[in-house]
Design an enzyme around this catalytic site. Structure first.
Site, PDB file in Angstrom:
ATOM      1  N   GLY A   1      -6.812   3.413   1.554  1.00  0.00           N
ATOM      2  CA  GLY A   1      -5.796   2.394   1.348  1.00  0.00           C
ATOM      3  C   GLY A   1      -4.428   2.994   1.122  1.00  0.00           C
ATOM      4  CB  CYS A   2      -2.370   3.136  -1.911  1.00  0.00           C
ATOM      5  SG  CYS A   2      -2.439   1.350  -2.223  1.00  0.00           S
ATOM      6  CB  VAL A   3      -4.362   8.097  -0.325  1.00  0.00           C
ATOM      7  CG1 VAL A   3      -4.257   9.500   0.274  1.00  0.00           C
ATOM      8  CG2 VAL A   3      -4.444   8.175  -1.843  1.00  0.00           C
TER       9      VAL A   3
ATOM     10  CB  SER B   1       1.378   7.108   0.586  1.00  0.00           C
ATOM     11  OG  SER B   1       1.375   5.945  -0.228  1.00  0.00           O
TER      12      SER B   1
ATOM     13  N   PRO C   1       0.784  -1.235   0.000  1.00  0.00           N
ATOM     14  CG  PRO C   1      -1.011  -1.596   1.470  1.00  0.00           C
ATOM     15  CD  PRO C   1       0.297  -2.186   1.037  1.00  0.00           C
TER      16      PRO C   1
END
Length: 208
Positions: free
Chosen positions: A151-153, A156, A122
């Site tokens: 998720g990935c936002v 990060s 992710p």
């Protein structure tokens, strides 16, 4: 009897604010065809509007000399390099090497001078070397956008903070499968880990 609202519950506890630094970069997380193509198992209705915001931000960043960084996702056939994440979310086979769903959209393709980091997990930082590159270039602030918010936002943005970058999550440039997770994660990111800003504020950080 109804309890306090989330805002009331957090008031007085999570009220810190972060200020942008002097050297920003734009991090566009996984804005790829899988989320924009009807019929894809990862298709999101809100993805197209967020992509348009990303395109405006990318154009402004390039014009201002602010680095633009893209991430995408790619797996060896069958997810040999996907680990537990691939097992937990078999839908990730959409990103097996060679799948058209992993491609960048035609109107938001990395340009000469942009950077692309390919990931399997992710966070844009996990196993990619992104933090080292940003530190070497003196980046202190990240405008973070893309898919999906929860998720990935989120992953990060959390890692950006942990690596010492000021994370600025741009609301209009993020999207999720459902408004509930989208709003809940923006709320929690703002409370604990990042600043959630609008597109107009992002242009000011870029210097556009």
């Amino acid at each position: 009897m109804a309890g306090p609202s989330a805002a009331d519950n957090y008031a007085g506890v999570y009220e810190g604010r972060l200020q942008p630094g002097t050297r920003p970069a734009l991090l566009i997380v996984d804005v790829v065809a899988a989320y924009l193509t009807e019929g894809s198992p990862l298709f999101m209705q809100s993805a197209a509007a967020a992509k348009d915001s990303n395109r405006r931000l990318a154009d402004a960043a390039r014009a201002a000399g602010v680095p633009v960084i893209f991430t995408n996702v790619q797996y060896q056939p069958g997810g040999a390099d996907g680990g537990v994440f691939y097992k937990k979310a078999p839908v990730l086979k959409a990103f097996d090497e060679g799948s058209p769903l992993g491609a960048f959209p035609e109107d938001l393709i990395p340009q000469p001078g942009d950077r692309v980091f390919t990931k399997q997990y992710p966070s844009a930082f996990f196993g990619t070397g992104l933090a080292e590159v940003l530190h070497a270039e003196g980046i202190d602030t990240l405008l973070i956008t893309g898919y999906s918010t929860s998720g990935c936002v989120r992953a990060s943005a959390l890692d950006a903070m942990q690596y010492g970058f000021i994370p600025l999550v741009v609301r209009e440039a993020c999207a999720d499968r459902h408004e509930g997770p989208h709003e809940a994660n923006l709320f929690d990111l703002q409370a604990k880990y990042a600043e959630v800003i609008d597109e107009a504020e992002a242009f000011k950080v870029i210097g556009a």
